[in-house]
Design an enzyme around this catalytic site. Structure first.
Site, mmCIF file in Angstrom:
data_model
loop_
_atom_site.group_PDB
_atom_site.id
_atom_site.type_symbol
_atom_site.label_atom_id
_atom_site.label_comp_id
_atom_site.label_asym_id
_atom_site.label_seq_id
_atom_site.Cartn_x
_atom_site.Cartn_y
_atom_site.Cartn_z
ATOM 1 N N ASP A 29 -0.065 5.103 0.885
ATOM 2 C CA ASP A 29 -0.235 6.114 1.938
ATOM 3 C C ASP A 29 -0.096 5.505 3.326
ATOM 4 O O ASP A 29 -0.770 4.529 3.655
ATOM 5 C CB ASP A 29 -1.622 6.770 1.825
ATOM 6 N N LYS B 229 -10.224 -2.949 -2.916
ATOM 7 C CA LYS B 229 -8.898 -3.313 -3.414
ATOM 8 C C LYS B 229 -8.834 -4.784 -3.802
ATOM 9 O O LYS B 229 -8.151 -5.148 -4.744
ATOM 10 C CB LYS B 229 -7.832 -3.013 -2.365
ATOM 11 N N ASP C 41 0.870 -1.172 0.000
ATOM 12 C CA ASP C 41 0.000 0.000 0.000
ATOM 13 C C ASP C 41 0.917 1.236 0.000
ATOM 14 O O ASP C 41 2.098 1.138 0.351
ATOM 15 C CB ASP C 41 -0.870 -0.054 1.271
ATOM 16 N N SER D 292 -2.820 1.196 -4.573
ATOM 17 C CA SER D 292 -3.379 2.292 -3.788
ATOM 18 C C SER D 292 -4.748 2.734 -4.293
ATOM 19 O O SER D 292 -5.000 2.744 -5.496
ATOM 20 C CB SER D 292 -2.417 3.484 -3.846
ATOM 21 N N ALA D 293 -5.587 3.127 -3.368
ATOM 22 C CA ALA D 293 -6.871 3.718 -3.724
ATOM 23 C C ALA D 293 -6.724 5.217 -3.957
ATOM 24 O O ALA D 293 -7.694 5.919 -4.179
ATOM 25 C CB ALA D 293 -7.892 3.465 -2.617
ATOM 26 N N ASP E 95 -1.243 -0.698 5.946
ATOM 27 C CA ASP E 95 -1.507 -0.026 7.226
ATOM 28 C C ASP E 95 -2.958 -0.195 7.678
ATOM 29 O O ASP E 95 -3.328 0.310 8.739
ATOM 30 C CB ASP E 95 -1.143 1.466 7.171
#
Ligand code: TMP
Length: 309
Positions: free
Chosen positions: A51, A211, A49, A161-162, A250
């Site tokens: 962020d 995701k 991921d 990543s979104a 995270d």
């Protein structure tokens, strides 16, 4: 949290610093490490991921910005509108009382509105470059070493990543000062016209709760990626043959990033950045290793070095 930790016998491995690492099942972790070591780097892929996983959660006492959060469109009215959406939807994203189905609808709504505002507000590629240059964003200590080590060992890294692919690429360009052949990005990708104005987004939207639906996209043929087309390291056939996964995230939802990959062995590493008291139990049950307190990436670097000296 010392009473709840189980790192006994693992400290000598070097990647588990007792002050910041938690392992719920050290026997299982050891078995997984042995399996990864035995199969070698040619069987491994890393899925990360972006962020607050690759990037730091805190920077000089301020919250590090996300790929969405750092963006200034050069159009304050639209920046304010996106900020209002954030204030409304972000608490809902983390609300413990909303069902997953309901939350998924809300996230679709948020991403849809936010992407439309970016188009309506006339986002340009130049604004992205300037926003990244001015942003409060930094990679965790050890991320560059990790990318270099994985590149040296021929291990592909998928950044999933979104957020926004074009911004993540710009952050990599500006903050890493070099490109990596082994890195590719799966995220929401923008389409610009000849004047550098955003006109649309490619493909289906990736938001924070879907995701897992996009996991197979990661093995799709390459297009428009960041200087990584040379060599077979990242092509779809090669990635599908890599049946061991080192996953970095995270959020517990980040575990869905490897869904559909049919892996043999997965070692999951979770960065628990905030609300440690309430979340530690669920994180330690979900991830093989949990790093606390905005830890560096150096533990993961050591782990990979020990696997493949
Ligand atoms: P990720 O950690 O899965 O990549 O999620 C991206 C984060 O982006 C998610 O926590 C919500 C946030 N976000 C914004 O800050 N602004 C926005 O406009 C949108 C759509 C998302």
């Amino acid at each position: 949290f010392s009473g709840r930790r189980n790192v006994i016998g693992m400290d000598k491995e070097g990647f588990l610093q007792p002050a910041e690492a938690v392992v719920a099942d050290s026997d299982l972790l050891k078995k997984k490490l042995d399996a990864l070591r035995f199969s070698g780097p040619q069987k491994l892929q890393v899925i990360a991921d972006f962020d607050a996983t690759l990037t730091r959660y805190w920077i000089d006492g301020c919250r590090g910005q996300t790929s969405h959060g750092l963006l200034k469109q050069g159009n304050p009215e639209y920046d304010t509108k996106r900020d209002e959406l954030y204030k409304y939807y972000h608490p809902l994203e983390y609300s413990p009382t909303i069902s997953i189905e309901e939350k998924t609808k809300l996230m679709e709504e948020w991403w849809g509105k936010s992407h439309s505002l970016l188009i309506e507000g006339g986002l340009t590629f130049d604004a992205i470059k300037q926003s990244v240059a001015a942003a409060t964003i930094a990679f965790r200590e050890g991320v560059v070493e990790l990318f270099e080590l994985l590149e040296e060992k021929g291990v592909p890294v998928l950044i999933f990543s979104a957020g926004l692919a074009d911004i993540i690429e710009e952050v990599l360009r500006q903050k890493l000062h070099r490109s990596f052949k082994n890195i590719r990005i799966v995220s929401n990708r923008m389409v610009f016209d000849d004047n550098g104005c955003l006109v649309s987004f490619k493909g289906k939207t990736i938001h924070s709760l879907n995701k897992n639906e996009h996991a197979l996209d990661m093995a799709a043929p390459l297009h428009d990626q960041l200087g990584d087309v040379d060599g077979a390291i990242n092509d779809s056939a090669s990635v599908r043959k890599r049946t061991n996964v080192l996953l970095l995230g995270d959020h517990i939802g980040d575990l869905g990033m490897s869904d559909g990959l049919n892996y043999d062995t997965r070692i999951s590493v979770g960065f628990l950045n905030d609300n440690i008291e309430n979340s530690l139990d669920s994180y330690r049950n979900a991830f093989d290793i949990v790093y606390l307190n905005d830890a560096s990436m150096l533990g993961v670097v050591k782990l990979v070095r020990q696997l493949f000296p």
